[in-house]
Design an enzyme around this catalytic site. Sequence first.
Site, PDB file in Angstrom:
ATOM      1  N   ILE A 148     -72.655  39.692   8.773  1.00  0.00           N
ATOM      2  CA  ILE A 148     -71.591  38.784   8.346  1.00  0.00           C
ATOM      3  C   ILE A 148     -71.776  38.406   6.880  1.00  0.00           C
ATOM      4  O   ILE A 148     -70.808  38.390   6.107  1.00  0.00           O
ATOM      5  CB  ILE A 148     -71.568  37.531   9.239  1.00  0.00           C
ATOM      6  CG1 ILE A 148     -71.231  37.918  10.681  1.00  0.00           C
ATOM      7  CG2 ILE A 148     -70.555  36.511   8.713  1.00  0.00           C
ATOM      8  CD1 ILE A 148     -71.352  36.773  11.677  1.00  0.00           C
TER       9      ILE A 148
ATOM     10  N   GLU B  54     -71.073  19.503  18.350  1.00  0.00           N
ATOM     11  CA  GLU B  54     -69.745  19.949  18.796  1.00  0.00           C
ATOM     12  C   GLU B  54     -69.629  20.122  20.307  1.00  0.00           C
ATOM     13  O   GLU B  54     -68.525  20.118  20.849  1.00  0.00           O
ATOM     14  CB  GLU B  54     -69.377  21.268  18.115  1.00  0.00           C
ATOM     15  CG  GLU B  54     -70.205  22.459  18.541  1.00  0.00           C
ATOM     16  CD  GLU B  54     -69.823  23.720  17.771  1.00  0.00           C
ATOM     17  OE1 GLU B  54     -69.495  24.725  18.423  1.00  0.00           O
ATOM     18  OE2 GLU B  54     -69.844  23.699  16.527  1.00  0.00           O
TER      19      GLU B  54
ATOM     20  N   SER C  13     -71.389  29.329  10.632  1.00  0.00           N
ATOM     21  CA  SER C  13     -72.447  29.903  11.462  1.00  0.00           C
ATOM     22  C   SER C  13     -72.784  29.002  12.643  1.00  0.00           C
ATOM     23  O   SER C  13     -72.273  29.194  13.744  1.00  0.00           O
ATOM     24  CB  SER C  13     -73.697  30.179  10.614  1.00  0.00           C
ATOM     25  OG  SER C  13     -74.707  30.782  11.384  1.00  0.00           O
ATOM     26  N   ARG C  14     -73.643  28.008  12.438  1.00  0.00           N
ATOM     27  CA  ARG C  14     -74.012  27.065  13.485  1.00  0.00           C
ATOM     28  C   ARG C  14     -74.105  25.670  12.875  1.00  0.00           C
ATOM     29  O   ARG C  14     -74.621  25.487  11.768  1.00  0.00           O
ATOM     30  CB  ARG C  14     -75.353  27.437  14.125  1.00  0.00           C
ATOM     31  CG  ARG C  14     -75.291  28.665  15.031  1.00  0.00           C
ATOM     32  CD  ARG C  14     -74.475  28.391  16.280  1.00  0.00           C
ATOM     33  NE  ARG C  14     -74.432  29.531  17.197  1.00  0.00           N
ATOM     34  CZ  ARG C  14     -73.508  30.481  17.172  1.00  0.00           C
ATOM     35  NH1 ARG C  14     -72.544  30.449  16.267  1.00  0.00           N
ATOM     36  NH2 ARG C  14     -73.535  31.467  18.056  1.00  0.00           N
TER      37      ARG C  14
ATOM     38  N   HIS D 121     -64.629  25.793  15.541  1.00  0.00           N
ATOM     39  CA  HIS D 121     -65.429  26.964  15.894  1.00  0.00           C
ATOM     40  C   HIS D 121     -64.524  28.156  16.231  1.00  0.00           C
ATOM     41  O   HIS D 121     -64.663  28.797  17.271  1.00  0.00           O
ATOM     42  CB  HIS D 121     -66.348  26.649  17.081  1.00  0.00           C
ATOM     43  CG  HIS D 121     -67.584  27.506  17.122  1.00  0.00           C
ATOM     44  ND1 HIS D 121     -68.810  27.036  17.489  1.00  0.00           N
ATOM     45  CD2 HIS D 121     -67.766  28.827  16.857  1.00  0.00           C
ATOM     46  CE1 HIS D 121     -69.708  28.011  17.437  1.00  0.00           C
ATOM     47  NE2 HIS D 121     -69.088  29.113  17.057  1.00  0.00           N
ATOM     48  N   GLN D 122     -63.629  28.472  15.307  1.00  0.00           N
ATOM     49  CA  GLN D 122     -62.655  29.519  15.546  1.00  0.00           C
ATOM     50  C   GLN D 122     -62.845  30.739  14.661  1.00  0.00           C
ATOM     51  O   GLN D 122     -62.037  31.681  14.710  1.00  0.00           O
ATOM     52  CB  GLN D 122     -61.233  28.972  15.354  1.00  0.00           C
ATOM     53  CG  GLN D 122     -60.861  28.672  13.896  1.00  0.00           C
ATOM     54  CD  GLN D 122     -59.462  28.141  13.744  1.00  0.00           C
ATOM     55  OE1 GLN D 122     -59.223  26.967  13.977  1.00  0.00           O
ATOM     56  NE2 GLN D 122     -58.512  28.989  13.346  1.00  0.00           N
ATOM     57  N   ALA D 123     -63.916  30.782  13.873  1.00  0.00           N
ATOM     58  CA  ALA D 123     -64.081  31.877  12.918  1.00  0.00           C
ATOM     59  C   ALA D 123     -64.102  33.237  13.604  1.00  0.00           C
ATOM     60  O   ALA D 123     -63.580  34.220  13.080  1.00  0.00           O
ATOM     61  CB  ALA D 123     -65.354  31.678  12.102  1.00  0.00           C
TER      62      ALA D 123
ATOM     63  N   ASP E  77     -66.577  25.089  10.101  1.00  0.00           N
ATOM     64  CA  ASP E  77     -66.019  25.584  11.354  1.00  0.00           C
ATOM     65  C   ASP E  77     -66.920  25.235  12.535  1.00  0.00           C
ATOM     66  O   ASP E  77     -66.553  25.493  13.674  1.00  0.00           O
ATOM     67  CB  ASP E  77     -65.828  27.109  11.282  1.00  0.00           C
ATOM     68  CG  ASP E  77     -65.138  27.661  12.514  1.00  0.00           C
ATOM     69  OD1 ASP E  77     -64.074  27.122  12.876  1.00  0.00           O
ATOM     70  OD2 ASP E  77     -65.663  28.618  13.126  1.00  0.00           O
TER      71      ASP E  77
END
Length: 334
Positions: free
Chosen positions: A154, A262, A232-233, A294-296, A257
């Site tokens: 990535i 979350e 990422s996280r 968190h939609q990447a 993201d």
Amino acid sequence: MEILAFGVQADEKPLIERAFEGHHDVRCLDVFLTEDTAPIAAGYETVSTSVNADLGNRVLQTLAAGGTQMIAQRSTGFNNIDLQVAERLGFTIARVSYYSPYSVAEFAWTLAMAVNRRIVRASNRTRDFDFRLDGLMGRDLRGRTVGVLGTGKIGEAFTRIAHGFGMKLLGWDVAENPACVGLGMKYVAKEQLFAEADLISLHVPLLPATQHIIDADALRMMKDDAILVNSSRGGLIDTDALVSELRMGRFAGVGLDVYEAEAGLFFLDKSLEAVEDDTLARLVTFPNVVVTSHQAYYTVDAVSQIIDTTVRNVLDYKEGRRSENVLVPAAPTA
């Protein structure tokens, strides 16, 4: 064999059902795997979970008691799984070790450009027929410096886009990526990257060594007008420290993201509930911050690859094969 899939989004359901057709029956649930929902899996030998599933000790104990033997996680990350407990209980656990890196890399750039060019604020204004440009000025990225923290698949895809913008490339990772070096990337200590980059994007996995890799000290090293992006996280950033810096008026933009707390929030509709997370509530009020859920990874290409790999993982389990996707049982050491 019927498989129980937790945390299935509406867009995913037909893809999952079609992928398993001709192999196994699959029951899709929109609820996430938690201590409360784990009893639903009783009688299912195989369950499939999403990235925000709770696969800690108590949930694993419940699954084991109900007869579950195989867990197929539909994600690359697995920091939500207690692997030691899973191995002790005799589970087979597999993940998706690879899917389209472009989905995440392109979305990271979407966040970067959104905060740089104030897209959300501009869109909200024009909905109210306010066409002023005050407060919407961004910056050219050509000639500026990008810092890529993590240059795996990535990070490399993100770097190629940065190269297309004509940016100077700084990288940090435990090992250099020859493809990134070939693009002109200079690998430096992360402290130098923090200090020199105009745009910083995070692409490292969440491990004990990377937990809060962006802490208060790292944030203070960054330029006051830097752009910070995390796709990422969430646990890579100390969010409380980030809020403290934002309150002092720092950073041209922050695109997130992911969020370290979350679980229990993202992927769910909380619009009619009181917000109990004070940190997140404060974070989304800053005009230079964009937070997405968190939609990447969420493209038809990436999700299809994730599902296809999940199907293969289940078939491998049933037929006694082992692939690089298997986390438990652990691979034997030489």
